[in-house]
Design a protein around this motif. Structure first.
Motif, PDB file in Angstrom:
ATOM      1  N   ARG A 178       0.848  -1.187   0.000  1.00 33.15           N
ATOM      2  CA  ARG A 178       0.000   0.000   0.000  1.00 33.15           C
ATOM      3  C   ARG A 178       0.888   1.242   0.000  1.00 33.15           C
ATOM      4  NH1 ARG A 178      -2.182   3.416   3.863  1.00 33.15           N
ATOM      5  NH2 ARG A 178      -4.229   4.304   3.360  1.00 33.15           N
ATOM      6  N   HIS A 179       0.841   1.980  -1.110  1.00 32.26           N
ATOM      7  CA  HIS A 179       1.636   3.187  -1.203  1.00 32.26           C
ATOM      8  C   HIS A 179       0.941   4.324  -0.457  1.00 32.26           C
ATOM      9  CE1 HIS A 179       4.390   1.434  -4.113  1.00 32.26           C
ATOM     10  NE2 HIS A 179       3.333   0.923  -4.714  1.00 32.26           N
ATOM     11  N   MET A 180       1.765   5.164   0.171  1.00 31.73           N
ATOM     12  CA  MET A 180       1.204   6.281   0.898  1.00 31.73           C
ATOM     13  C   MET A 180       0.503   7.237  -0.061  1.00 31.73           C
ATOM     14  SD  MET A 180       1.788   5.745   4.032  1.00 31.73           S
ATOM     15  CE  MET A 180       2.850   4.790   5.129  1.00 31.73           C
ATOM     16  N   ALA A 181      -0.714   7.628   0.301  1.00 35.28           N
ATOM     17  CA  ALA A 181      -1.490   8.522  -0.557  1.00 35.28           C
ATOM     18  C   ALA A 181      -0.783   9.864  -0.676  1.00 35.28           C
ATOM     19  CB  ALA A 181      -2.892   8.707   0.020  1.00 35.28           C
ATOM     20  N   LEU A 218       3.374  21.746   8.344  1.00 29.23           N
ATOM     21  CA  LEU A 218       2.837  21.376   7.032  1.00 29.23           C
ATOM     22  C   LEU A 218       3.655  22.031   5.917  1.00 29.23           C
ATOM     23  CD1 LEU A 218      -0.949  21.742   7.905  1.00 29.23           C
ATOM     24  CD2 LEU A 218       0.112  19.631   7.068  1.00 29.23           C
ATOM     25  N   ALA A 219       3.971  23.320   6.094  1.00 30.86           N
ATOM     26  CA  ALA A 219       4.715  24.044   5.062  1.00 30.86           C
ATOM     27  C   ALA A 219       6.100  23.448   4.872  1.00 30.86           C
ATOM     28  CB  ALA A 219       4.811  25.525   5.437  1.00 30.86           C
ATOM     29  N   LEU A 220       6.798  23.133   5.974  1.00 31.24           N
ATOM     30  CA  LEU A 220       8.131  22.572   5.846  1.00 31.24           C
ATOM     31  C   LEU A 220       8.094  21.130   5.348  1.00 31.24           C
ATOM     32  CD1 LEU A 220      10.158  23.955   8.887  1.00 31.24           C
ATOM     33  CD2 LEU A 220      10.281  24.618   6.485  1.00 31.24           C
ATOM     34  N   SER A 221       7.017  20.405   5.630  1.00 36.73           N
ATOM     35  CA  SER A 221       6.890  19.050   5.091  1.00 36.73           C
ATOM     36  C   SER A 221       6.900  19.093   3.570  1.00 36.73           C
ATOM     37  CB  SER A 221       5.588  18.409   5.586  1.00 36.73           C
ATOM     38  OG  SER A 221       5.628  18.215   6.984  1.00 36.73           O
ATOM     39  N   ALA A 222       6.234  20.100   2.989  1.00 36.98           N
ATOM     40  CA  ALA A 222       6.206  20.247   1.540  1.00 36.98           C
ATOM     41  C   ALA A 222       7.548  20.735   1.007  1.00 36.98           C
ATOM     42  CB  ALA A 222       5.094  21.212   1.138  1.00 36.98           C
ATOM     43  N   LEU A 223       8.170  21.675   1.691  1.00 39.35           N
ATOM     44  CA  LEU A 223       9.417  22.269   1.199  1.00 39.35           C
ATOM     45  C   LEU A 223      10.613  21.321   1.317  1.00 39.35           C
ATOM     46  CD1 LEU A 223       9.001  25.838   2.707  1.00 39.35           C
ATOM     47  CD2 LEU A 223       9.254  25.336   0.261  1.00 39.35           C
ATOM     48  N   LEU A 224      10.643  20.520   2.374  1.00 40.39           N
ATOM     49  CA  LEU A 224      11.835  19.715   2.659  1.00 40.39           C
ATOM     50  C   LEU A 224      11.689  18.247   2.283  1.00 40.39           C
ATOM     51  CD1 LEU A 224      12.745  21.221   6.150  1.00 40.39           C
ATOM     52  CD2 LEU A 224      13.449  21.990   3.880  1.00 40.39           C
ATOM     53  N   PHE A 225      10.482  17.750   2.186  1.00 45.60           N
ATOM     54  CA  PHE A 225      10.108  16.364   1.859  1.00 45.60           C
ATOM     55  C   PHE A 225      10.999  15.318   2.532  1.00 45.60           C
ATOM     56  CE2 PHE A 225      12.325  18.165  -1.886  1.00 45.60           C
ATOM     57  CZ  PHE A 225      13.358  17.268  -2.122  1.00 45.60           C
ATOM     58  N   GLN A 226      11.218  15.491   3.830  1.00 46.77           N
ATOM     59  CA  GLN A 226      11.913  14.483   4.625  1.00 46.77           C
ATOM     60  C   GLN A 226      10.890  13.578   5.308  1.00 46.77           C
ATOM     61  OE1 GLN A 226      15.435  14.205   4.451  1.00 46.77           O
ATOM     62  NE2 GLN A 226      14.779  15.571   2.790  1.00 46.77           N
ATOM     63  N   ARG A 227      11.347  12.524   5.930  1.00 45.40           N
ATOM     64  CA  ARG A 227      10.436  11.600   6.583  1.00 45.40           C
ATOM     65  C   ARG A 227       9.670  12.321   7.684  1.00 45.40           C
ATOM     66  NH1 ARG A 227      14.983   8.244   5.505  1.00 45.40           N
ATOM     67  NH2 ARG A 227      14.405   6.554   4.070  1.00 45.40           N
ATOM     68  N   MET A 265      -4.224  12.153   0.883  1.00 48.01           N
ATOM     69  CA  MET A 265      -2.956  12.756   1.265  1.00 48.01           C
ATOM     70  C   MET A 265      -2.582  12.332   2.678  1.00 48.01           C
ATOM     71  SD  MET A 265      -0.465  14.473   0.153  1.00 48.01           S
ATOM     72  CE  MET A 265       0.986  15.387   0.662  1.00 48.01           C
ATOM     73  N   THR A 266      -1.295  12.041   2.879  1.00 51.70           N
ATOM     74  CA  THR A 266      -0.768  11.678   4.196  1.00 51.70           C
ATOM     75  C   THR A 266       0.496  12.490   4.461  1.00 51.70           C
ATOM     76  OG1 THR A 266       0.635   9.917   3.324  1.00 51.70           O
ATOM     77  CG2 THR A 266      -1.629   9.311   3.952  1.00 51.70           C
ATOM     78  N   ALA A 267       0.981  12.419   5.697  1.00 55.10           N
ATOM     79  CA  ALA A 267       2.214  13.128   6.032  1.00 55.10           C
ATOM     80  C   ALA A 267       3.375  12.605   5.194  1.00 55.10           C
ATOM     81  CB  ALA A 267       2.505  12.964   7.525  1.00 55.10           C
ATOM     82  N   HIS A 268       3.394  11.292   4.955  1.00 54.41           N
ATOM     83  CA  HIS A 268       4.455  10.701   4.148  1.00 54.41           C
ATOM     84  C   HIS A 268       4.278  11.042   2.672  1.00 54.41           C
ATOM     85  CE1 HIS A 268       7.324   7.648   2.735  1.00 54.41           C
ATOM     86  NE2 HIS A 268       7.748   7.575   3.970  1.00 54.41           N
ATOM     87  N   GLY A 269       3.078  11.445   2.292  1.00 57.60           N
ATOM     88  CA  GLY A 269       2.805  11.743   0.894  1.00 57.60           C
ATOM     89  C   GLY A 269       3.574  12.933   0.353  1.00 57.60           C
ATOM     90  N   PHE A 270       4.063  13.818   1.240  1.00 60.37           N
ATOM     91  CA  PHE A 270       4.841  14.962   0.761  1.00 60.37           C
ATOM     92  C   PHE A 270       6.125  14.492   0.069  1.00 60.37           C
ATOM     93  CE2 PHE A 270       2.309  17.128   4.089  1.00 60.37           C
ATOM     94  CZ  PHE A 270       1.829  18.187   3.339  1.00 60.37           C
ATOM     95  N   ARG A 271       6.669  13.345   0.500  1.00 59.51           N
ATOM     96  CA  ARG A 271       7.876  12.818  -0.139  1.00 59.51           C
ATOM     97  C   ARG A 271       7.573  12.315  -1.545  1.00 59.51           C
ATOM     98  NH1 ARG A 271      12.176  11.399   2.835  1.00 59.51           N
ATOM     99  NH2 ARG A 271      12.443   9.252   2.075  1.00 59.51           N
ATOM    100  N   ALA A 272       6.479  11.571  -1.684  1.00 59.17           N
ATOM    101  CA  ALA A 272       6.082  11.084  -3.003  1.00 59.17           C
ATOM    102  C   ALA A 272       5.725  12.246  -3.918  1.00 59.17           C
ATOM    103  CB  ALA A 272       4.905  10.122  -2.860  1.00 59.17           C
ATOM    104  N   MET A 273       5.059  13.252  -3.365  1.00 59.66           N
ATOM    105  CA  MET A 273       4.691  14.431  -4.151  1.00 59.66           C
ATOM    106  C   MET A 273       5.929  15.112  -4.714  1.00 59.66           C
ATOM    107  SD  MET A 273       2.563  17.787  -2.798  1.00 59.66           S
ATOM    108  CE  MET A 273       3.972  18.625  -2.026  1.00 59.66           C
ATOM    109  N   ALA A 274       6.951  15.316  -3.868  1.00 64.59           N
ATOM    110  CA  ALA A 274       8.159  15.990  -4.325  1.00 64.59           C
ATOM    111  C   ALA A 274       8.902  15.152  -5.356  1.00 64.59           C
ATOM    112  CB  ALA A 274       9.067  16.286  -3.128  1.00 64.59           C
ATOM    113  N   ARG A 275       9.065  13.878  -5.067  1.00 63.15           N
ATOM    114  CA  ARG A 275       9.830  13.028  -5.982  1.00 63.15           C
ATOM    115  C   ARG A 275       9.162  12.972  -7.353  1.00 63.15           C
ATOM    116  NH1 ARG A 275      10.875   8.126  -8.148  1.00 63.15           N
ATOM    117  NH2 ARG A 275      12.996   7.320  -7.936  1.00 63.15           N
ATOM    118  N   THR A 276       7.841  12.819  -7.376  1.00 64.32           N
ATOM    119  CA  THR A 276       7.125  12.715  -8.653  1.00 64.32           C
ATOM    120  C   THR A 276       7.212  14.006  -9.451  1.00 64.32           C
ATOM    121  OG1 THR A 276       5.583  11.106  -7.704  1.00 64.32           O
ATOM    122  CG2 THR A 276       4.883  12.256  -9.703  1.00 64.32           C
ATOM    123  N   LEU A 277       6.955  15.129  -8.806  1.00 61.59           N
ATOM    124  CA  LEU A 277       6.917  16.396  -9.545  1.00 61.59           C
ATOM    125  C   LEU A 277       8.311  16.851  -9.961  1.00 61.59           C
ATOM    126  CD1 LEU A 277       4.146  18.431  -7.689  1.00 61.59           C
ATOM    127  CD2 LEU A 277       3.992  17.109  -9.792  1.00 61.59           C
TER     128      LEU A 277
END
Length: 428
Positions: free
Chosen positions: A218-221, A249-258, A352-364
């Motif tokens: 199950r991949h993180m949403a 939330l803002a830094l989760s998007a900007l930094l995309f760390q765990r 969307m999940t907290a871990h999803g910011f990493r997938a979002m950054a990597r994909t885009l």
């Protein structure tokens, strides 16, 4: 040829000891040895592999004449079958001691030597020190819950592939396919260790390749479309909850760390002058060896990330954590805080999940920001490679590229937040 018996109970009772040991012979090598002190010992003389040997059969009258002859006949039968009665007796004593030890372990609720549970716990004890605490705990918990109840008491050598599969299918039936695959892996580790330590000769888990249903990982949403990402960023900016949560939330998007690393960020790890966040190796998702001996993970901070931190400093800068728990107590923000904030903004767990910011950054970054090498992205995600060059990802080799990437990513998020249309580049 029938054995001629010459002794009688009456003759034995009448026999008187002398100054030296003397023998009262019966048939087939059996004799009674009279000691000067009155002791009477049954002995058996026999030949094995061309050598004359002797073995004791007990004392008289505790062992009667009839019982001594029975023991003689049993010993002679062993010789005829090619077994030395003396060695058989030693083996019998060892087996008796083993049974007594097994009974003591069973009474204490401990697994018996050579059984699956015993070998598994021995393997776990030897390996746990080099594993992360979470993996070591998961390994033993899964085995205790699913393998030990059905396989634990069985000798390792008696467990077949069909028997192991039967147990794994029960796990599958609960709808936990990933757990079934994990358990097959754990069992395989136990059997390989069992082969090394002489408890079994083969690994039945290896014979189950392809026998289980495919694991449904199950991949993180995550929000992955640029327009939707722009909406998410605007929702974060307008978040009406606690400002510390909004900053997280803002830094989760900007930094995309765990998510765990973001929540546990400490002010002492932030170097605003160098625009760098240094995550200690002990906090990273690594083996115990990697946590103790590994290098820290370096996260370049774009201008937008530094701005968020500066706005947050008056709120939490006097404490240890950048994102302290809203409940107090000196702990960092709980793992549920970001999840709850996303739900409050209207995002379900499937969106969307907290871990999803990493997938979002990597994909885009891969799809929308050309010119950034995959090694640079993986280095920033802290996805290390195996082998001697793996740890190079945490060194400064990619720092220039990573700094540029992080600033480019932050600028791209600003464009999406403001609703700018970004045209995807096609790979050459």
């Amino acid at each position: 040829m029938a054995t001629t018996n010459t002794l009688s109970d009456a003759a034995i009772r009448k026999a008187k000891p002398g100054e030296k040991p003397r023998k009262l012979s019966d048939g087939g090598g059996l004799y009674l040895e009279l000691q000067p002190n009155g002791g009477k010992w049954w002995r058996l003389k026999y030949r094995f592999e061309g050598k004359e040997k002797r073995i004791g059969l007990g004392t008289y009258p505790e062992v009667s004449l009839a019982d001594a002859r029975k023991r003689r006949d049993e010993s002679r039968a062993l010789v005829a079958a090619g077994t030395d009665p003396s060695e058989a007796r030693k083996a019998g004593k060892v087996e008796h001691q083993r049974q007594q030890h097994a009974e003591a372990l069973a009474a204490a609720g401990e697994p018996l030597p050579g059984t699956f549970e015993h070998v598994a716990r021995e393997f776990h004890a030897g390996k746990a020190e080099g594993w992360s605490a979470s993996y070591a705990g998961k390994w033993l918990t899964y085995c205790t819950r699913d393998l030990f109840p059905r396989l634990g008491a069985l000798p390792l050598a008696d467990i077949t592939a069909p028997k192991l599969l039967e147990v794994l299918r029960l796990v599958e039936a609960r709808g936990t396919r990933v757990s079934a695959h994990d358990l097959r892996q754990y069992a395989g580790q136990v059997f390989r260790y069992g082969i090394q330590t002489g408890h079994c000769e083969r690994n039945p888990a290896a014979d189950l390749t392809g026998a289980l249903k495919p694991a449904q990982v199950r991949h993180m949403a995550a929000v992955l479309e640029p327009v939707q990402v722009g909406a998410l960023l605007r929702n974060i900016g307008e978040y009406a909850g606690h400002p510390v949560t909004r900053a997280a939330l803002a830094l989760s998007a900007l930094l995309f760390q765990r998510p765990g690393n973001v929540r546990a960020m400490e002010w002492s790890e932030i170097d605003a002058g160098a625009a760098l966040w240094t995550i200690p190796a002990a906090k990273m998702k690594r083996t115990v060896h990697g946590k103790v001996n590994g290098r820290p993970h370096l996260v370049p901070l774009a201008a937008q990330a530094l701005q968020v931190l500066e706005e947050l400093r008056p709120l939490t800068g006097r404490g240890r954590f950048v994102f302290p728990s809203l409940m107090g107590g000196g702990e960092c923000m709980s793992e549920n805080t970001i999840r709850a904030a996303l739900r409050r903004m209207g995002y379900t767990n499937e969106e969307m999940t907290a871990h999803g910011f990493r997938a979002m950054a990597r994909t885009l970054i891969v799809e929308r920001l050309p010119g950034i090498g995959p090694d640079v992205i993986e280095a920033q995600l802290a996805h290390g490679k195996a082998g001697p060059l793996g740890m190079a990802y945490d060194r400064a080799e990619f720092m220039d590229q990573r700094r540029q990437m992080m600033q480019t990513w932050a600028d791209y998020l600003d464009k999406l937040r403001h609703g700018a249309q970004v045209i995807p580049f096609k790979a050459a």
